[in-house]
Scaffold this active site. Sequence first.
Site, PDB file in Angstrom:
ATOM      1  CB  CYS A   1      21.951 135.383 -43.330  1.00 39.06           C
ATOM      2  SG  CYS A   1      21.375 136.400 -41.983  1.00 39.06           S
TER       3      CYS A   1
ATOM      4  CG  HIS B   1      21.841 131.377 -43.161  1.00 40.54           C
ATOM      5  ND1 HIS B   1      23.373 132.126 -42.599  1.00 40.54           N
ATOM      6  CD2 HIS B   1      20.799 132.001 -42.399  1.00 40.54           C
ATOM      7  CE1 HIS B   1      22.571 132.870 -41.476  1.00 40.54           C
ATOM      8  NE2 HIS B   1      21.134 132.968 -41.920  1.00 40.54           N
TER       9      HIS B   1
ATOM     10  CG  ASN C   1      22.561 133.097 -37.865  1.00 37.75           C
ATOM     11  OD1 ASN C   1      23.484 133.911 -38.890  1.00 37.75           O
ATOM     12  ND2 ASN C   1      21.242 133.613 -38.108  1.00 37.75           N
TER      13      ASN C   1
HETATM   14  O1  UT7 Z   1      19.701 135.034 -40.261  1.00 36.26           O
HETATM   15  C1  UT7 Z   1      18.604 135.479 -41.220  1.00 36.26           C
HETATM   16  C2  UT7 Z   1      18.099 134.423 -40.648  1.00 36.26           C
HETATM   17  N1  UT7 Z   1      16.983 134.303 -39.101  1.00 36.26           N
HETATM   18  C3  UT7 Z   1      16.442 133.464 -39.049  1.00 36.26           C
HETATM   19  O2  UT7 Z   1      16.751 132.919 -40.220  1.00 36.26           O
HETATM   20  C4  UT7 Z   1      15.646 133.435 -37.799  1.00 36.26           C
HETATM   21  C5  UT7 Z   1      14.825 133.350 -37.624  1.00 36.26           C
HETATM   22  N2  UT7 Z   1      13.924 132.566 -36.412  1.00 36.26           N
HETATM   23  C6  UT7 Z   1      14.548 131.543 -35.899  1.00 36.26           C
HETATM   24  O3  UT7 Z   1      14.805 130.686 -36.114  1.00 36.26           O
HETATM   25  C7  UT7 Z   1      12.908 130.946 -34.994  1.00 36.26           C
HETATM   26  O4  UT7 Z   1      11.808 131.695 -35.291  1.00 36.26           O
HETATM   27  C8  UT7 Z   1      13.298 131.543 -33.009  1.00 36.26           C
HETATM   28  C9  UT7 Z   1      14.882 130.786 -32.639  1.00 36.26           C
HETATM   29  C10 UT7 Z   1      14.558 132.514 -33.012  1.00 36.26           C
HETATM   30  C11 UT7 Z   1      12.146 131.491 -32.454  1.00 36.26           C
HETATM   31  O5  UT7 Z   1      11.977 130.508 -32.903  1.00 36.26           O
HETATM   32  P1  UT7 Z   1      10.055 130.343 -32.634  1.00 36.26           P
HETATM   33  O6  UT7 Z   1       9.459 129.092 -32.940  1.00 36.26           O
HETATM   34  O7  UT7 Z   1       9.924 130.775 -33.875  1.00 36.26           O
HETATM   35  O8  UT7 Z   1       9.647 130.980 -31.569  1.00 36.26           O
HETATM   36  P2  UT7 Z   1       8.757 132.276 -30.951  1.00 36.26           P
HETATM   37  O9  UT7 Z   1       9.547 133.221 -31.538  1.00 36.26           O
HETATM   38  O10 UT7 Z   1       7.970 131.854 -31.399  1.00 36.26           O
HETATM   39  O11 UT7 Z   1       8.705 132.335 -29.324  1.00 36.26           O
HETATM   40  C12 UT7 Z   1       8.195 131.112 -28.777  1.00 36.26           C
HETATM   41  C13 UT7 Z   1       8.410 131.434 -27.207  1.00 36.26           C
HETATM   42  C14 UT7 Z   1       8.176 132.576 -26.781  1.00 36.26           C
HETATM   43  O12 UT7 Z   1       7.043 132.876 -25.670  1.00 36.26           O
HETATM   44  P3  UT7 Z   1       5.827 132.772 -25.510  1.00 36.26           P
HETATM   45  O13 UT7 Z   1       5.708 135.050 -26.241  1.00 36.26           O
HETATM   46  O14 UT7 Z   1       5.617 131.986 -26.515  1.00 36.26           O
HETATM   47  O15 UT7 Z   1       5.273 132.988 -24.258  1.00 36.26           O
HETATM   48  C15 UT7 Z   1       8.891 133.631 -26.752  1.00 36.26           C
HETATM   49  O16 UT7 Z   1       8.776 134.952 -26.086  1.00 36.26           O
HETATM   50  O17 UT7 Z   1       9.893 131.189 -26.772  1.00 36.26           O
HETATM   51  C16 UT7 Z   1      10.329 132.654 -26.272  1.00 36.26           C
HETATM   52  N3  UT7 Z   1      11.898 133.346 -26.306  1.00 36.26           N
HETATM   53  C17 UT7 Z   1      12.730 132.193 -25.438  1.00 36.26           C
HETATM   54  N4  UT7 Z   1      12.454 131.652 -24.765  1.00 36.26           N
HETATM   55  C18 UT7 Z   1      13.593 131.602 -23.561  1.00 36.26           C
HETATM   56  C19 UT7 Z   1      12.653 134.129 -27.225  1.00 36.26           C
HETATM   57  N5  UT7 Z   1      13.581 133.713 -26.952  1.00 36.26           N
HETATM   58  C20 UT7 Z   1      13.840 133.083 -26.285  1.00 36.26           C
HETATM   59  C21 UT7 Z   1      14.688 132.799 -25.572  1.00 36.26           C
HETATM   60  N6  UT7 Z   1      14.770 131.739 -24.166  1.00 36.26           N
HETATM   61  N7  UT7 Z   1      16.133 133.302 -25.625  1.00 36.26           N
END
Ligand code: UT7
Length: 327
Positions: free
Chosen positions: A112, A254, A284
Amino acid sequence: MRAIISGVGFSVPERVVTNFDLEKLVDTSDEWIRTRSGIVERRFADENTASSDIATKAAKQAIEMAGISPEDIDMIVVGTVTPDMFFPSTACIVQANIGAKNAAAFDFSAGCTGFIYGLTIAQQFIENGKMKHILVIGVETLSKIMDMTDRNTCVLFGDGGGASVVSAYDGKDDRGIISSYIKADGTLGELLMMPAGGSRIPASKESLEKRLHYIKMEGNEVFKNAVRCMNESAVKAIEMAGINRDDVSLLIAHQANLRIIRGVQKRVGLPDEKVYINLDRYGNTSAGTIPICLAEAYQKGKIKEGDYILLVAFGAGFTWGSVVLKW
Ligand code: UT7
């Protein structure tokens, strides 16, 4: 010689995919996607559209705005992790499409951060007097490498790209790229990768069955590193430019996650009107996000001559970096 952006353009596919569309594919919700990422909809390319098709459209706009002809272009650099194919490069395909017959052309992989790396490469060739016009492109068709059964990734990415013509400028003022900062940390690369398809795991029946030809991401770990590195980069480029934080007219970060963008905004201390956001509409698009934002912001009249613009990115590698330029 200073390296100035003389033309910008962008292109996104027509097909809009909303969060509600994705609710039908995986166990997710519009509410989760909006609140955790800030994304509302994204664009997906059709089966006949590859990255070079999007890049070519963006490039033609940028060249027209720069008021040059394709033969004037000395080099084309394309930052992408979704090239049309391994070789020839997407840059060479774009070269053929636009008729830039005097240009050198190559792709590079900086995730990215591709467009920031590309601007920095262009800046060197312009400032040392070797070249006059360089086409820098950041483009992706990430929908082609997204696992539409993996809710951790399939809701986040989209397709699109942007192009800028970087030209030599010898005006008396200080317009152009003022500072650039690029970094990488390969020890954390496994947190965001596409494991198969290269020389480590060539395509095989097994690699297909294990779904290794798709994006794999440890979202939360990537998030934490993105916050840390983008905050560091934003401050660094401003310091290197020798300007005050208040001087920044527009932050283009980004577009991966609204919470990350707001974090950088807070770190630099900018009001909402100085932050450009289109993540809600395009998701993204990896190397595409910054050049798309730049072109769209310009076309919407949000950038005027003399503005200081701060560009900041983070991505696969890990790579990260920033640029301050005076428009
Ligand atoms: O472009 C390169 C750089 N990329 C980035 O910078 C992306 C960086 N990451 C992010 O933007 C975030 O980490 C995400 C948006 C991907 C996720 O947000 P988060 O606050 O970090 O959530 P998490 O990964 O800690 O997940 C929280 C919960 C999990 O459930 P449990 O384990 O707490 O029960 C996931 O399984 O959300 C769940 N989850 C979803 N739920 C509904 C993950 N994806 C989804 C989804 N819908 N699509």
